[in-house]
Design a protein around this motif. Structure first.
Motif, PDB file in Angstrom:
ATOM      1  N   GLY A   1      34.985  31.655 -17.477  1.00  0.00           N
ATOM      2  CA  GLY A   1      33.569  31.927 -17.283  1.00  0.00           C
ATOM      3  C   GLY A   1      33.229  33.118 -16.437  1.00  0.00           C
ATOM      4  O   GLY A   1      32.061  33.479 -16.320  1.00  0.00           O
ATOM      5  N   GLY A   2      34.223  33.751 -15.831  1.00  0.00           N
ATOM      6  CA  GLY A   2      33.906  34.922 -15.023  1.00  0.00           C
ATOM      7  C   GLY A   2      33.509  36.093 -15.901  1.00  0.00           C
ATOM      8  O   GLY A   2      33.581  36.043 -17.130  1.00  0.00           O
ATOM      9  N   GLY A   3      33.063  37.163 -15.253  1.00  0.00           N
ATOM     10  CA  GLY A   3      32.684  38.355 -16.000  1.00  0.00           C
ATOM     11  C   GLY A   3      31.796  39.265 -15.207  1.00  0.00           C
ATOM     12  O   GLY A   3      31.672  39.119 -13.984  1.00  0.00           O
ATOM     13  N   LEU A   4      31.183  40.198 -15.914  1.00  0.00           N
ATOM     14  CA  LEU A   4      30.295  41.195 -15.303  1.00  0.00           C
ATOM     15  C   LEU A   4      28.853  40.833 -15.615  1.00  0.00           C
ATOM     16  O   LEU A   4      28.514  40.551 -16.771  1.00  0.00           O
ATOM     17  N   VAL A   5      28.018  40.870 -14.582  1.00  0.00           N
ATOM     18  CA  VAL A   5      26.607  40.543 -14.765  1.00  0.00           C
ATOM     19  C   VAL A   5      25.780  41.412 -13.830  1.00  0.00           C
ATOM     20  O   VAL A   5      26.265  41.823 -12.765  1.00  0.00           O
ATOM     21  N   HIS A   6      24.558  41.698 -14.216  1.00  0.00           N
ATOM     22  CA  HIS A   6      23.668  42.466 -13.360  1.00  0.00           C
ATOM     23  C   HIS A   6      23.090  41.559 -12.273  1.00  0.00           C
ATOM     24  O   HIS A   6      22.964  40.334 -12.452  1.00  0.00           O
ATOM     25  N   ALA A   7      22.735  42.164 -11.158  1.00  0.00           N
ATOM     26  CA  ALA A   7      22.093  41.411 -10.078  1.00  0.00           C
ATOM     27  C   ALA A   7      20.851  40.698 -10.614  1.00  0.00           C
ATOM     28  O   ALA A   7      20.088  41.268 -11.395  1.00  0.00           O
ATOM     29  N   GLY A   8      20.693  39.451 -10.203  1.00  0.00           N
ATOM     30  CA  GLY A   8      19.607  38.629 -10.697  1.00  0.00           C
ATOM     31  C   GLY A   8      19.971  37.780 -11.893  1.00  0.00           C
ATOM     32  O   GLY A   8      19.223  36.876 -12.275  1.00  0.00           O
ATOM     33  N   GLY A   9      21.121  38.074 -12.469  1.00  0.00           N
ATOM     34  CA  GLY A   9      21.565  37.349 -13.645  1.00  0.00           C
ATOM     35  C   GLY A   9      22.266  36.045 -13.307  1.00  0.00           C
ATOM     36  O   GLY A   9      22.315  35.627 -12.140  1.00  0.00           O
ATOM     37  N   SER A  10      22.831  35.423 -14.345  1.00  0.00           N
ATOM     38  CA  SER A  10      23.472  34.114 -14.204  1.00  0.00           C
ATOM     39  C   SER A  10      24.825  34.092 -14.900  1.00  0.00           C
ATOM     40  O   SER A  10      25.051  34.822 -15.867  1.00  0.00           O
ATOM     41  N   LEU A  11      25.690  33.257 -14.379  1.00  0.00           N
ATOM     42  CA  LEU A  11      26.988  32.962 -14.993  1.00  0.00           C
ATOM     43  C   LEU A  11      27.307  31.504 -14.732  1.00  0.00           C
ATOM     44  O   LEU A  11      26.867  30.940 -13.724  1.00  0.00           O
ATOM     45  N   THR A  12      28.106  30.936 -15.614  1.00  0.00           N
ATOM     46  CA  THR A  12      28.604  29.582 -15.401  1.00  0.00           C
ATOM     47  C   THR A  12      30.117  29.597 -15.457  1.00  0.00           C
ATOM     48  O   THR A  12      30.709  30.067 -16.426  1.00  0.00           O
ATOM     49  N   LEU A  13      30.732  29.112 -14.394  1.00  0.00           N
ATOM     50  CA  LEU A  13      32.180  28.971 -14.337  1.00  0.00           C
ATOM     51  C   LEU A  13      32.552  27.534 -14.687  1.00  0.00           C
ATOM     52  O   LEU A  13      31.793  26.606 -14.428  1.00  0.00           O
ATOM     53  N   SER A  14      33.727  27.369 -15.264  1.00  0.00           N
ATOM     54  CA  SER A  14      34.238  26.032 -15.515  1.00  0.00           C
ATOM     55  C   SER A  14      35.695  25.953 -15.093  1.00  0.00           C
ATOM     56  O   SER A  14      36.405  26.960 -15.055  1.00  0.00           O
ATOM     57  N   CYS A  15      36.113  24.749 -14.774  1.00  0.00           N
ATOM     58  CA  CYS A  15      37.473  24.492 -14.306  1.00  0.00           C
ATOM     59  C   CYS A  15      37.906  23.160 -14.888  1.00  0.00           C
ATOM     60  O   CYS A  15      37.279  22.129 -14.610  1.00  0.00           O
ATOM     61  N   THR A  16      38.968  23.168 -15.685  1.00  0.00           N
ATOM     62  CA  THR A  16      39.429  21.968 -16.375  1.00  0.00           C
ATOM     63  C   THR A  16      40.863  21.657 -15.990  1.00  0.00           C
ATOM     64  O   THR A  16      41.715  22.562 -15.982  1.00  0.00           O
ATOM     65  N   ALA A  17      41.103  20.410 -15.673  1.00  0.00           N
ATOM     66  CA  ALA A  17      42.460  19.962 -15.390  1.00  0.00           C
ATOM     67  C   ALA A  17      43.117  19.516 -16.682  1.00  0.00           C
ATOM     68  O   ALA A  17      42.574  18.695 -17.411  1.00  0.00           O
ATOM     69  N   SER A  18      44.275  20.084 -16.955  1.00  0.00           N
ATOM     70  CA  SER A  18      45.006  19.726 -18.166  1.00  0.00           C
ATOM     71  C   SER A  18      46.326  19.075 -17.788  1.00  0.00           C
ATOM     72  O   SER A  18      46.861  19.306 -16.718  1.00  0.00           O
ATOM     73  N   GLY A  19      46.865  18.291 -18.705  1.00  0.00           N
ATOM     74  CA  GLY A  19      48.112  17.600 -18.434  1.00  0.00           C
ATOM     75  C   GLY A  19      47.872  16.124 -18.195  1.00  0.00           C
ATOM     76  O   GLY A  19      46.840  15.578 -18.544  1.00  0.00           O
ATOM     77  N   SER A  20      48.828  15.487 -17.541  1.00  0.00           N
ATOM     78  CA  SER A  20      48.763  14.047 -17.317  1.00  0.00           C
ATOM     79  C   SER A  20      47.926  13.721 -16.070  1.00  0.00           C
ATOM     80  O   SER A  20      48.451  13.444 -15.003  1.00  0.00           O
ATOM     81  N   VAL A  21      46.604  13.758 -16.251  1.00  0.00           N
ATOM     82  CA  VAL A  21      45.681  13.492 -15.148  1.00  0.00           C
ATOM     83  C   VAL A  21      45.262  12.032 -15.176  1.00  0.00           C
ATOM     84  O   VAL A  21      44.726  11.564 -16.170  1.00  0.00           O
ATOM     85  N   ALA A  22      45.505  11.324 -14.086  1.00  0.00           N
ATOM     86  CA  ALA A  22      45.093   9.932 -13.999  1.00  0.00           C
ATOM     87  C   ALA A  22      43.684   9.810 -13.433  1.00  0.00           C
ATOM     88  O   ALA A  22      42.860   9.063 -13.939  1.00  0.00           O
ATOM     89  N   GLU A  23      43.398  10.563 -12.379  1.00  0.00           N
ATOM     90  CA  GLU A  23      42.079  10.503 -11.750  1.00  0.00           C
ATOM     91  C   GLU A  23      41.825  11.773 -10.962  1.00  0.00           C
ATOM     92  O   GLU A  23      42.662  12.199 -10.187  1.00  0.00           O
ATOM     93  N   MET A  24      40.645  12.342 -11.158  1.00  0.00           N
ATOM     94  CA  MET A  24      40.223  13.505 -10.393  1.00  0.00           C
ATOM     95  C   MET A  24      39.410  13.030  -9.201  1.00  0.00           C
ATOM     96  O   MET A  24      38.500  12.228  -9.357  1.00  0.00           O
TER      97      MET A  24
END
Length: 123
Positions: A8-31
């Motif tokens: 979700g990162g990138g280049l944006v002008h001041a005043g703009g918006s971005l959304t980052l995401s973070c996903t756990a992959s693999g054998s996840v029992a509980e976050m």
């Protein structure tokens, strides 16, 4: 192997918006608790926002009112909605998570970091 994958990162002008995401992959029992930090050259990594498993949130003063952290426990994913971005928000953003991997009888506690994603805000 459990890992955190950011996007979700990138280049944006001041005043703009971005959304980052973070996903756990693999054998996840509980976050458990998750958080976003950011880092700029010459400065220590700093906490941006934090969210508990139950959804309680906490923000650094410099983003409160502009950024919103959220999570989807069913998808093992955290989000950071960034609005009204400023040039001083330019940084590499890292996600962090406390979690249990494995299965019943063989749980393992881990604290993981994502690979980082660059957010650049231009004037």
């Amino acid at each position: 192997q459990v890992q955190l994958v950011e996007s979700g990162g990138g280049l944006v002008h001041a005043g703009g918006s971005l959304t980052l995401s973070c996903t756990a992959s693999g054998s996840v029992a509980e976050m458990n608790a998750m958080a976003y930090y950011r880092e700029t050259p010459g400065k220590e990594r700093e906490l941006v926002a934090h969210i508990t498993r139950a959804g309680s949130t906490n923000y650094a003063d410099f983003v409160r009112g502009r950024f919103t952290i959220s999570r989807d426990n069913a998808k093992n994913t955290m989000y950071l909605q960034m609005n009204s971005l400023k040039t001083e928000d330019t940084a590499v953003y890292y996600c962090n998570a406390d979690l249990f991997s494995g299965s019943v009888g063989s749980y393992r506690y881990l604290e993981l970091w994502g690979q980082g994603t660059l957010v650049t805000v231009s004037s």
